[in-house]
Design a protein around this motif. Sequence first.
Motif, PDB file in Angstrom:
ATOM      1  N   PHE A   1       1.040 -12.895   4.089  1.00  0.00           N
ATOM      2  CA  PHE A   1       0.767 -11.511   4.473  1.00  0.00           C
ATOM      3  C   PHE A   1       1.965 -11.008   5.272  1.00  0.00           C
ATOM      4  CE2 PHE A   1      -3.640 -13.036   4.052  1.00  0.00           C
ATOM      5  CZ  PHE A   1      -4.212 -12.002   3.313  1.00  0.00           C
ATOM      6  N   GLN A   2       2.319  -9.755   5.057  1.00  0.00           N
ATOM      7  CA  GLN A   2       3.372  -9.149   5.867  1.00  0.00           C
ATOM      8  C   GLN A   2       3.013  -7.682   6.059  1.00  0.00           C
ATOM      9  OE1 GLN A   2       7.338  -9.667   4.414  1.00  0.00           O
ATOM     10  NE2 GLN A   2       8.279  -9.037   6.343  1.00  0.00           N
ATOM     11  N   GLY A   3       2.380  -7.389   7.201  1.00  0.00           N
ATOM     12  CA  GLY A   3       1.896  -6.029   7.408  1.00  0.00           C
ATOM     13  C   GLY A   3       0.810  -5.698   6.400  1.00  0.00           C
ATOM     14  N   ASP A   4       1.042  -4.646   5.612  1.00  0.00           N
ATOM     15  CA  ASP A   4       0.089  -4.259   4.572  1.00  0.00           C
ATOM     16  C   ASP A   4       0.454  -4.859   3.220  1.00  0.00           C
ATOM     17  OD1 ASP A   4       2.389  -2.415   4.752  1.00  0.00           O
ATOM     18  OD2 ASP A   4       1.454  -1.445   3.025  1.00  0.00           O
TER      19      ASP A   4
ATOM     20  N   PHE B   1      -8.136  -6.011   2.684  1.00  0.00           N
ATOM     21  CA  PHE B   1      -7.733  -7.383   2.360  1.00  0.00           C
ATOM     22  C   PHE B   1      -8.928  -8.221   1.901  1.00  0.00           C
ATOM     23  CE2 PHE B   1      -3.895  -6.808   5.270  1.00  0.00           C
ATOM     24  CZ  PHE B   1      -3.007  -6.732   4.208  1.00  0.00           C
ATOM     25  N   CYS B   2     -10.078  -7.969   2.478  1.00  0.00           N
ATOM     26  CA  CYS B   2     -11.271  -8.718   2.066  1.00  0.00           C
ATOM     27  C   CYS B   2     -11.596  -8.426   0.606  1.00  0.00           C
ATOM     28  CB  CYS B   2     -12.443  -8.345   2.966  1.00  0.00           C
ATOM     29  SG  CYS B   2     -13.958  -9.266   2.604  1.00  0.00           S
ATOM     30  N   ALA B   3     -11.531  -7.150   0.222  1.00  0.00           N
ATOM     31  CA  ALA B   3     -11.855  -6.762  -1.151  1.00  0.00           C
ATOM     32  C   ALA B   3     -10.801  -7.263  -2.138  1.00  0.00           C
ATOM     33  CB  ALA B   3     -11.987  -5.242  -1.243  1.00  0.00           C
ATOM     34  N   THR B   4      -9.524  -7.087  -1.808  1.00  0.00           N
ATOM     35  CA  THR B   4      -8.475  -7.512  -2.731  1.00  0.00           C
ATOM     36  C   THR B   4      -8.395  -9.040  -2.819  1.00  0.00           C
ATOM     37  OG1 THR B   4      -6.865  -7.275  -0.926  1.00  0.00           O
ATOM     38  CG2 THR B   4      -7.073  -5.434  -2.470  1.00  0.00           C
TER      39      THR B   4
ATOM     40  N   ILE C   1       0.844  -1.192   0.000  1.00  0.00           N
ATOM     41  CA  ILE C   1       0.000   0.000   0.000  1.00  0.00           C
ATOM     42  C   ILE C   1       0.880   1.244   0.000  1.00  0.00           C
ATOM     43  CG2 ILE C   1      -1.739   1.314   1.286  1.00  0.00           C
ATOM     44  CD1 ILE C   1      -2.776  -1.333   2.385  1.00  0.00           C
ATOM     45  N   GLU C   2       0.609   2.126  -0.922  1.00  0.00           N
ATOM     46  CA  GLU C   2       1.391   3.359  -1.026  1.00  0.00           C
ATOM     47  C   GLU C   2       1.091   4.277   0.169  1.00  0.00           C
ATOM     48  OE1 GLU C   2       2.200   6.351  -4.682  1.00  0.00           O
ATOM     49  OE2 GLU C   2       0.159   6.411  -3.895  1.00  0.00           O
ATOM     50  N   GLY C   3       2.164   4.803   0.775  1.00  0.00           N
ATOM     51  CA  GLY C   3       2.004   5.752   1.873  1.00  0.00           C
ATOM     52  C   GLY C   3       1.283   5.181   3.082  1.00  0.00           C
ATOM     53  N   PHE C   4       1.473   3.913   3.342  1.00  0.00           N
ATOM     54  CA  PHE C   4       0.734   3.291   4.438  1.00  0.00           C
ATOM     55  C   PHE C   4       1.159   3.864   5.794  1.00  0.00           C
ATOM     56  CE2 PHE C   4       0.061  -0.190   7.528  1.00  0.00           C
ATOM     57  CZ  PHE C   4      -1.311  -0.300   7.402  1.00  0.00           C
TER      58      PHE C   4
END
Length: 459
Positions: A309-312, A292-295, A269-272
């Motif tokens: 998964f690793q963070g975002d 995460f549900c949507a993606t 995610i950009e700029g998380f």
Amino acid sequence: MKHNVGEFLFGRAPQTSLPERVSDAITRQQSNSEQLIGWVQLLLVTIFGTLYAIAPKTAMNEGFHPVPWALALYFLFTFSRLALSYRINLPAPVLTLSVIADISLLMVLIWSFHIQYMQPASFYLKAPTMMYVFIFISLRALRFDPRYILLAGASAAIGWLVLVLYVLWSEGGHSMITRNYVTYLTSNSILIGAEVDKIISIVMVSGVLAIAVLRAQRSFRRAVAEEIAAQDLSRFVSREVAHRITHADQQIRPGDGEAVNATVMFTDIEGFSTVSETLSPTELAQMLNEYFCATSAVIEKFGGVITQFQGDAMLITFNAVKPDPNHGENAVRTALEIQHLCETTTFCHGGKLKTRCGINTGDIIVGAIGSENRLTFTVHGDTVNIAARLEPLNKQFGTYILVAETTRAQCDGPLASTGWTQRGDVTVRGRSQPTPIFSTDYRKHDDVFAPNLTGITTS
């Protein structure tokens, strides 16, 4: 030694207790089994009554006939218990008394034959109705509880012993006892060894059935526990990875893996970090869960598997653990739709989350790494490293999707010929050989990709 003998006889006990929801389901199944037992017993007493009704009534006592009364009592008892089983879950004391009553009524029915037909008491010892004892014992296996099998067997063995002792008492001594097998078969004489054989048979059949049911019960509970573990595992890793782990022919060990040609995609995610500063931990978790549900729905739509998964960030594979002949193209379609999703969706707490993707295709190793006691199932290899380096390069080019030449070459049709911008040969960090890379954007594929966009939205 005691433990080994017990495991040899009864099977290995499950290591963990079953969750309450599973135990409740088993209890409901046992309640249904009790209903089935009741129906079978009602059928048996109906058969008893039918056979009695059609059998010739020769040489019978002209006075009191106990058999019809015994049959009527057994029918009433069986019908009442069957009706009760549909109203309540029969408790253990009721089941215990029920088993004893079943056997007792059968023994009373057998005992009444000598009165009905005006014969010496030894007459009923040769009644073929005795064989129904084994049916009553085996019926208890339907409940999948060895305790009631043993109870039925013990009741039958004691009941038959009582009938034998009654014969010896009623005959006034040993005048009816014989050691001659022919005499035993052709008269009302008593062969003690034959009656002992019957009791031993009852005990042995009950014991074997109880052991078989206990072994099956333990196997069933282990299987259910393992199935629950697999289901729970699939919530932490993908279903495909969970299936691979739980259905492996041999226990997976560190270093086990296989080489496949696959496509790997890294997302971030950009700029998380900036987004994280404006939200509380709870709000951030809610936003990430929604994201995460949507993606994940998009990834699953195109056959991808979230390997980690690793963070975002996410590591997504195509054709690594799930077959996909068009893995390169499907990875690109996934990235395009994720980009469209992020552009058109406002997640909870006003979150706009743009996603950068790096994609590469090539040979990778799929398997487990770690120690004997702690493993992780992942993918590794040079192809994976390149995909991991491409994702942050989006920042340098101001793009959101960077794809290696090997992946772009797998795209077919209009997706292969339009919408691509060559970014030259880039030597990614950690490699000496340059990698030809391309960028793309979902807006450049409106004529090709727009019909496939789901337009997933979230509140």
